[in-house]
Design a protein around this motif. Structure first.
Motif, PDB file in Angstrom:
ATOM      1  N   GLY A  63       9.874   2.307 -15.882  1.00 51.91           N
ATOM      2  CA  GLY A  63       9.421   2.921 -16.420  1.00 51.91           C
ATOM      3  C   GLY A  63      10.594   4.199 -17.347  1.00 51.91           C
ATOM      4  O   GLY A  63      10.889   4.248 -18.352  1.00 51.91           O
ATOM      5  N   ALA A  64      10.783   4.825 -16.013  1.00 52.31           N
ATOM      6  CA  ALA A  64      11.387   5.729 -16.638  1.00 52.31           C
ATOM      7  C   ALA A  64      12.590   5.564 -17.562  1.00 52.31           C
ATOM      8  O   ALA A  64      13.099   5.047 -16.510  1.00 52.31           O
ATOM      9  N   PRO A  65      13.028   6.766 -18.498  1.00 57.63           N
ATOM     10  CA  PRO A  65      14.723   6.629 -19.193  1.00 57.63           C
ATOM     11  C   PRO A  65      15.333   6.643 -17.852  1.00 57.63           C
ATOM     12  O   PRO A  65      14.905   7.783 -17.254  1.00 57.63           O
ATOM     13  N   ARG A  66      16.373   6.176 -18.269  1.00 65.17           N
ATOM     14  CA  ARG A  66      17.774   6.658 -17.161  1.00 65.17           C
ATOM     15  C   ARG A  66      18.229   7.352 -17.621  1.00 65.17           C
ATOM     16  O   ARG A  66      18.131   8.365 -18.688  1.00 65.17           O
ATOM     17  N   ASN A  67      17.776   8.077 -15.896  1.00 66.32           N
ATOM     18  CA  ASN A  67      18.300   9.157 -15.948  1.00 66.32           C
ATOM     19  C   ASN A  67      17.525  10.877 -16.716  1.00 66.32           C
ATOM     20  O   ASN A  67      17.723  11.601 -16.764  1.00 66.32           O
ATOM     21  N   THR A  68      16.451   9.980 -16.822  1.00 69.31           N
ATOM     22  CA  THR A  68      15.207  11.000 -17.654  1.00 69.31           C
ATOM     23  C   THR A  68      14.424  11.377 -16.646  1.00 69.31           C
ATOM     24  O   THR A  68      13.685   9.922 -15.711  1.00 69.31           O
ATOM     25  N   PRO A  69      13.936  12.654 -16.139  1.00 68.50           N
ATOM     26  CA  PRO A  69      12.830  12.541 -15.101  1.00 68.50           C
ATOM     27  C   PRO A  69      11.257  12.176 -15.056  1.00 68.50           C
ATOM     28  O   PRO A  69      10.519  12.507 -16.267  1.00 68.50           O
ATOM     29  N   ALA A  70      11.190  10.974 -14.401  1.00 64.99           N
ATOM     30  CA  ALA A  70       9.384  11.291 -15.383  1.00 64.99           C
ATOM     31  C   ALA A  70       8.628  12.571 -14.460  1.00 64.99           C
ATOM     32  O   ALA A  70       9.167  13.190 -14.362  1.00 64.99           O
ATOM     33  N   GLU A  71       7.479  12.291 -14.619  1.00 67.12           N
ATOM     34  CA  GLU A  71       6.807  13.442 -14.204  1.00 67.12           C
ATOM     35  C   GLU A  71       6.852  13.964 -12.669  1.00 67.12           C
ATOM     36  O   GLU A  71       6.045  12.898 -12.348  1.00 67.12           O
ATOM     37  N   GLY A  72       6.821  14.787 -12.218  1.00 67.27           N
ATOM     38  CA  GLY A  72       6.826  15.395 -11.363  1.00 67.27           C
ATOM     39  C   GLY A  72       7.456  15.131 -10.606  1.00 67.27           C
ATOM     40  O   GLY A  72       8.409  15.806  -9.580  1.00 67.27           O
ATOM     41  N   GLN A  73       8.717  14.728 -11.486  1.00 66.28           N
ATOM     42  CA  GLN A  73      10.148  14.056  -9.858  1.00 66.28           C
ATOM     43  C   GLN A  73      10.960  15.387 -10.110  1.00 66.28           C
ATOM     44  O   GLN A  73      10.928  15.759 -11.329  1.00 66.28           O
ATOM     45  N   VAL A  74      12.112  15.024  -9.321  1.00 69.07           N
ATOM     46  CA  VAL A  74      13.005  16.841  -9.353  1.00 69.07           C
ATOM     47  C   VAL A  74      14.206  16.204  -9.923  1.00 69.07           C
ATOM     48  O   VAL A  74      14.763  15.048 -10.006  1.00 69.07           O
ATOM     49  N   PRO A  75      14.006  17.144 -11.336  1.00 65.38           N
ATOM     50  CA  PRO A  75      14.791  16.355 -11.957  1.00 65.38           C
ATOM     51  C   PRO A  75      16.363  16.992 -11.310  1.00 65.38           C
ATOM     52  O   PRO A  75      16.301  18.255 -10.545  1.00 65.38           O
ATOM     53  N   LEU A  76      17.535  16.633 -11.999  1.00 65.84           N
ATOM     54  CA  LEU A  76      18.652  16.797 -11.162  1.00 65.84           C
ATOM     55  C   LEU A  76      19.407  18.051 -11.638  1.00 65.84           C
ATOM     56  O   LEU A  76      19.064  18.088 -12.675  1.00 65.84           O
ATOM     57  N   THR A  77      19.923  19.069 -10.808  1.00 70.50           N
ATOM     58  CA  THR A  77      20.552  20.027 -11.626  1.00 70.50           C
ATOM     59  C   THR A  77      22.244  19.805 -11.508  1.00 70.50           C
ATOM     60  O   THR A  77      22.736  20.550 -11.701  1.00 70.50           O
ATOM     61  N   ASP A  78      22.606  18.797 -11.475  1.00 67.28           N
ATOM     62  CA  ASP A  78      24.359  18.046 -11.532  1.00 67.28           C
ATOM     63  C   ASP A  78      24.707  18.584 -12.762  1.00 67.28           C
ATOM     64  O   ASP A  78      24.015  17.601 -13.753  1.00 67.28           O
ATOM     65  N   ALA A 130       0.483  -1.209   0.067  1.00 64.18           N
ATOM     66  CA  ALA A 130      -0.201   0.017   0.338  1.00 64.18           C
ATOM     67  C   ALA A 130       0.274   1.114   0.042  1.00 64.18           C
ATOM     68  O   ALA A 130       0.209   2.269  -0.607  1.00 64.18           O
ATOM     69  N   ALA A 131       1.935   0.964   1.068  1.00 65.36           N
ATOM     70  CA  ALA A 131       2.626   2.757   1.128  1.00 65.36           C
ATOM     71  C   ALA A 131       3.074   2.604  -0.729  1.00 65.36           C
ATOM     72  O   ALA A 131       3.256   3.489  -1.406  1.00 65.36           O
ATOM     73  N   LEU A 132       3.915   2.227  -1.107  1.00 64.49           N
ATOM     74  CA  LEU A 132       4.566   2.284  -2.685  1.00 64.49           C
ATOM     75  C   LEU A 132       3.649   2.429  -3.047  1.00 64.49           C
ATOM     76  O   LEU A 132       3.517   3.875  -4.159  1.00 64.49           O
ATOM     77  N   SER A 133       2.731   1.656  -3.701  1.00 62.79           N
ATOM     78  CA  SER A 133       1.457   2.889  -4.028  1.00 62.79           C
ATOM     79  C   SER A 133       0.447   4.202  -3.898  1.00 62.79           C
ATOM     80  O   SER A 133       0.363   5.032  -4.881  1.00 62.79           O
ATOM     81  N   THR A 134       1.220   4.495  -2.488  1.00 66.41           N
ATOM     82  CA  THR A 134       0.917   5.560  -2.280  1.00 66.41           C
ATOM     83  C   THR A 134       1.574   6.933  -2.464  1.00 66.41           C
ATOM     84  O   THR A 134       1.705   8.051  -1.467  1.00 66.41           O
ATOM     85  N   LEU A 135       3.088   6.686  -2.919  1.00 62.51           N
ATOM     86  CA  LEU A 135       4.066   7.130  -2.728  1.00 62.51           C
ATOM     87  C   LEU A 135       3.799   8.404  -4.195  1.00 62.51           C
ATOM     88  O   LEU A 135       2.721   9.032  -4.739  1.00 62.51           O
ATOM     89  N   PRO A 136       4.622   9.938  -3.530  1.00 57.77           N
ATOM     90  CA  PRO A 136       4.241  10.954  -4.356  1.00 57.77           C
ATOM     91  C   PRO A 136       5.081  11.096  -5.711  1.00 57.77           C
ATOM     92  O   PRO A 136       5.679   9.684  -6.072  1.00 57.77           O
ATOM     93  N   ALA A 137       3.870  11.312  -7.022  1.00 57.40           N
ATOM     94  CA  ALA A 137       4.052  11.006  -8.310  1.00 57.40           C
ATOM     95  C   ALA A 137       5.193  11.485  -8.746  1.00 57.40           C
ATOM     96  O   ALA A 137       6.073  10.210  -9.173  1.00 57.40           O
ATOM     97  N   ARG A 138       5.795  12.174  -7.839  1.00 55.60           N
ATOM     98  CA  ARG A 138       7.474  12.618  -8.014  1.00 55.60           C
ATOM     99  C   ARG A 138       8.431  12.016  -8.408  1.00 55.60           C
ATOM    100  O   ARG A 138       9.394  11.382  -8.597  1.00 55.60           O
ATOM    101  N   TYR A 139       7.940  10.280  -7.383  1.00 51.09           N
ATOM    102  CA  TYR A 139       9.228   9.625  -6.849  1.00 51.09           C
ATOM    103  C   TYR A 139       9.267   8.452  -7.961  1.00 51.09           C
ATOM    104  O   TYR A 139       9.573   7.353  -8.084  1.00 51.09           O
ATOM    105  N   VAL A 140       7.998   7.941  -8.550  1.00 52.79           N
ATOM    106  CA  VAL A 140       7.441   7.336  -9.661  1.00 52.79           C
ATOM    107  C   VAL A 140       8.767   6.885 -10.672  1.00 52.79           C
ATOM    108  O   VAL A 140       8.557   8.167 -11.629  1.00 52.79           O
ATOM    109  N   LEU A 141       8.750   5.888 -10.866  1.00 50.72           N
ATOM    110  CA  LEU A 141      10.309   6.123 -11.483  1.00 50.72           C
ATOM    111  C   LEU A 141      10.405   4.944 -12.679  1.00 50.72           C
ATOM    112  O   LEU A 141      10.510   4.644 -13.702  1.00 50.72           O
TER     113      LEU A 141
END
Ligand SMILES: [Zn+2]
Length: 688
Positions: free
Chosen positions: A33-48, A20-31
Motif C-alpha cells: 500500500g505504500a505509494p511508489r518510492n515513498t517510505p512506509a512507516e519505519g522503512q529506510v528512506p533512500l538518500t539517493d 508466518a515469516a512474512l507476517s513477522t518481517l520487521p515493520a520497516r520492510y512492510v511495503l
C-alpha cells in the motif's frame, strides 16, 4: 494453494512457515500500500540523489573519482537506424520469448516450490535465480525507454513471487533454501554455489527496475539480504569470511551504496575485492575465480573470463568511490595485458572452452575460440567504467569493437536464438549447433537483452565542463548539463554504413560549454566542422574538445573515412599467421560459405588486399539481405586441391596446384549463421 490434494505435507509446512515469516518481517520492510518510492512507516528512506528517474546505468553523481557521469537511459530516444531493429525485436520477441522459456524451464517454479505453489523439483544450475534477475534487469532498462503496462504487470507478478520466499533473516536463494539449507554460505558453497552472484544480479535487476518505475519492492528485498543477512554475519573477523566464487556482488553492492549512501555496503565490496586470507584457497581456484586474493595483487588476465570481467567492473567501481591508487595501477596493468595479448578482433575475450578461460598471451584460436557472449558484455561494461573514470576514448573504442561485433553476434537477427560461444571460424561438420533458443546455463540470452535494453544510456556522458558524445546513431537526447542548463542533442547518421554524422546541439539558452566529440580509433581521416566551419585537431582515437558558446541549433558535422581495411594480428598469434581480417568502420567482416559460389570451400580461399584494400573490396548496400547491410565484394583466389580420402600427406607439387579467381562476398560478422550455420571465417588466408 490452487490444488490442495497435490500438495505434499512437506510443502504445506513450508507454506505455513513462509506465511508466518512474512507476517513477522520487521515493520520497516512492510511495503503493502505504500505509494511508489515513498517510505512506509519505519522503512529506510533512500538518500539517493538525483531521484530514481534521473539515474543512469550507473549513478555516478556523487562518485568523487569519476570524471564522467552517466545520463539516464530515458534521456535518449534511439530512432530509426542501425540499432532500432535490434532494440525493437529485443522488446517484441526476445524478452517475451525468454520469459516463456524461463517459465517452461522451471525457473519460476523454483520460487513457487518454496511456498507450496509448485510440486516441481528444484531445476537448473545453482545460479538459476540469476536468470530471473537478469531478465528483470532487461525489463527495467526497457521500461526506462517507455512504459509497457503488460510487461510491467508480468514482471511485478514475478517480483512478488521472488520476494515471497525471502526468509525473515533476509536470506534468499531457491537452491539453498529448504533441502540444502545446511550448505548455505559454507566456504565450499561460496566458491561454487553462486549465492552472492545471484544476489549481485538481484541487486542490479532491482536497481534497473527501481530506476524505471520507482518501485522499491525488489530493491528492498535486496537491501534486506545485504543489511540483515550478509553484513551482520559475514565480513572481516570476527565475522565469518566471504569469498566471491563468481564476482558480481561487488558491482551490486557498490551500485546499492550509490542509492542508499550506506558506506558499509561500499566497505563490504572493498573487503570482498581484497580477499580474505583466513580461507586459504588453492591457487588454481583463486586464479579461476579471479577473486579470493587481493585484486590489487593481480598482474595478468587469467582464469574464467566472465568472472575476470565482472571483478574488474567491481574494482573500477570501487576505485571511482575511493580513489585507492593501488586499484588504478592494477586496472591499467590488466587492461593493457588484455588488449595487447588476449582480446579477439571482435572484442570477445576468453580463448579456451576449458574453464571458459583466458588463454596465455597471444593464444587466440579461431575455431576453438570461446568468446562467450557474457564475456564480451563484461568487457564492454568494464570499459564503460574505465571511460567514466578517465574520459579516454581508448576505452570507448574497445566498447564499440565489442558491441558491434562480439556482442551483437550473440543474438540472432530475429531475436530468438543466441550464441553462447562466438567463434571466429566455424565448421558445421563438427556438429556444433551455434545458435539456440535456450541453454540450461542460460546466462547469455538475458545478458544480451539487458545490454540492448540499456544502449541509450551509453551514448552520452556529462562532465563538469560539458557533454561527451560516445556513440553514433539516429537519436535524440533530452537532458541537461551538470550546471543545470537544459540540453537537447539530435544525431542524424547512417553509421556504421557510412561515416557522416550530423549533431545538432540545442541548449535551453546560449551558453559556453564543451562538446567532446568522439573520433573513432579505426578511421584514418576525420573532418569536423561546426556550422560548416572546419574545426582543426580531430585525431582518431580521441575526443575532440569543441569549446564555444553554443546557441540553439548549432550543428556539428563529422565525417569519418569509412573504407575496407586489412587487419593483421601480432605475429605471435600463431593462429593468424599468414591471414588477415577485413574491417569496415567498426564492423569486422567474415566470409560465410552460403554467400560464396557453390563448391568453394573457405579453407581453400585466399584474399589479396593489395596496397589499398579500399580498392580491392567493393561495398554494396544490400537492403534485402539480413535486415539491410553493406556487403563487400572481392575477387579472391581459390586453390584447387583435389581431396582424397586415401592419403593424409603427399608431396607438394607447385606445378600441379591450380589457382583460379573467385568472386567472394563478405558480410559483417555479427550477422553470420542467421540463415543456416555454414562454414565461416574472420581471418582469411593472404594470397601471396
Ligand atoms: Zn553467458
Amino acid at each position: 494453494m490452487a490444488d490442495q490434494k497435490n500438495v505434499s505435507r512437506r510443502q504445506f509446512v513450508t507454506t505455513a512457515i513462509s506465511a508466518a515469516a512474512l507476517s513477522t518481517l520487521p515493520a520497516r520492510y512492510v511495503l503493502a500500500g505504500a505509494p511508489r518510492n515513498t517510505p512506509a512507516e519505519g522503512q529506510v528512506p533512500l538518500t539517493d540523489s538525483p531521484g530514481w528517474k534521473d539515474q543512469g546505468i550507473e549513478n555516478l553523481t556523487k562518485s568523487p573519482h569519476a570524471k564522467l557521469r552517466d545520463i539516464p537511459v530515458r534521456a535518449v530516444t534511439i530512432t530509426t537506424g542501425f540499432w532500432s531493429p535490434r532494440r525493437d525485436i529485443n522488446v517484441s520477441k526476445s524478452i517475451p520469448s525468454m520469459h516463456d522459456l524461463l517459465e517452461s524451464n522451471g525457473r519460476m517454479n523454483n520460487f513457487r516450490r518454496l511456498v507450496g505453489k509448485s510440486n516441481a523439483p528444484q531445476i537448473g544450475p545453482v545460479f538459476a535465480d540469476s536468470d530471473i534477475y537478469k531478465w528483470t534487469e532487461a525489463v527495467g532498462f526497457v521500461l526506462q525507454s517507455g512504459d509497457r503496462p503488460q510487461l510491467r504487470a508480468t514482471t511485478e507478478k514475478m517480483i512478488d513471487e521472488v520476494i515471497a520466499v525471502q526468509e525473515p533473516d533476509g536470506y534468499l536463494n531457491t537452491y539453498y533454501q529448504d533441502d540444502r539449507k545446511s550448505l548455505r554460505m559454507l566456504t565450499q558453497t561460496q566458491t561454487t554455489g553462486h549465492e552472492l552472484y545471484n544476489i549481485g544480479h538481484m541487486l542490479q535487476g532491482a536497481i534497473a527496475y527501481y530506476r524505471a518505475t520507482g518501485d522499491r519492492k525488489l530493491l528492498d528485498a535486496g537491501i534486506r539480504f545485504v543489511d540483515d543477512f550478509l553484513m551482520p554475519n559475514y565480513g572481516p573477523a570476527p565475522k565469518k569470511p566471504i569469498v566471491s566464487g563468481h564476482p558480481e556482488i561487488e558491482m551490486g553492492l557498490i551500485e546499492l551504496y550509490r542509492i542508499t549512501g550506506d558506506k558499509r555496503q561500499l566497505d563490504l565490496a572493498g573487503y570482498i575485492l581484497g580477499g580474505d586470507s583466513r580461507l586459504q584457497l588453492p591457487e588454481r581456484r583463486t586464479i579461476y575465480m579471479f577473486s579470493g586474493t587481493p585484486f590489487t595483487a593481480r598482474t595478468k588476465m587469467e582464469g574464467h573470463a566472465v568472472r575476470a570481467m565482472y571483478a574488474c567492473c567491481g574494482a573500477t567501481d570501487y576505485y571511482m568511490e575511493t580513489g585507492d591508487d593501488s586499484y588504478w595501477k592494477t586496472l591499467n596493468l590488466l587492461w593493457n595485458d588484455m588488449t595487447t595479448t588476449k582480446m579477439y578482433v571482435t572484442g570477445g575475450v576468453g580463448s579456451r572452452s576449458d574453464g571458459e578461460a583466458f588463454g596465455d598471451a597471444y593464444e587466440l584460436p579461431n575455431f576453438r575460440a570461446y568468446g562467450e557472449s557474457c564475456a564480451a558484455i563484461g568487457n564492454m561494461m568494464w570499459n564503460w567504467r574505465m571511460l567514466a573514470l578517465t574520459g579516454d576514448a581508448k576505452f570507448t573504442d574497445v566498447m564499440e569493437r565489442a558491441l558491434y561485433n562480439g556482442i551483437n553476434s550473440g543474438m540472432s537477427l530475429d531475436g530468438t536464438l543466441y550464441c553462447y560461444r562466438n567463434p571466429l571460424a566455424f565448421d558445421p561438420s563438427t556438429g556444433d549447433k551455434i545458435r539456440n533458443p535456450w541453454y540450461d546455463v542460460t546466462c547469455c540470452p538475458p545478458n544480451l537483452e539487458r545490454t540492448f535494453g540499456s544502449l541509450p544510456g551509453y551514448m552520452y556522458s556529462t562532465s563538469a565542463d560539458g557533454v561527451y558524445v560516445h556513440f553514433f546513431d539516429n537519436s535524440e537526447l533530452d537532458w541537461r548539463l551538470e550546471n543545470g542548463v537544459g540540453l537537447k542533442i539530435a544525431q542524424k547518421t547512417n553509421y556504421p554504413w557510412d561515416g557522416d554524422v550530423e549533431i545538432k546541439v540545442t541548449p535551453a539558452q546560449a551558453s559556453e560549454f564543451t562538446v567532446y566529440a568522439r573520433i573513432p580509433g579505426w578511421t584514418d581521416r576525420a573532418q569536423v566542422a561546426v556550422n560548416r566551419e572546419t574545426i582543426s585537431g580531430a585525431k582518431p582515437g580521441q575526443y575532440l574538445a569543441i569549446r564555444r558558446r553554443w546557441s540553439p541549433g548549432d550543428t556539428i558535422q563529422m565525417k569519418f573515412e569509412v573504407v575496407p581495411q586489412a587487419i593483421e594480428a601480432n605475429p605471435r598469434v600463431a593462429d593468424d599467421t599468414g591471414r588477415i581480417a577485413i574491417q569496415r568502420g567498426p564492423l569486422i567482416y567474415c566470409l560465410e560459405e552460403i554467400d560464396q559460389p557453390s563448391g568453394v570451400s573457405l579453407s581453400d580461399v585466399a584474399i589479396n588486399p593489395g596496397r589499398r584494400p579500399a580498392d580491392q573490396f567493393q561495398p554494396e548496400f544490400r537492403n534485402d539481405l539480413l535486415g539491410g547491410m553493406v556487403v563487400l565484394h572481392h575477387s579472391g583466389a581459390v586453390y584447387e586441391r583435389p581431396a582424397s580420402d586415401k592419403i593424409l600427406y603427399g608431396r607438394y607439387d607447385g606445378a600441379q596446384s591450380k589457382t583460379r579467381r573467385v568472386p567472394l562476398t563478405f558480410i559483417p560478422y555479427y550477422a553470420w549463421a542467421n540463415r543456416q550455420a555454414t562454414s565461416m571465417q574472420v581471418w582469411n588466408l593472404l594470397q601471396t
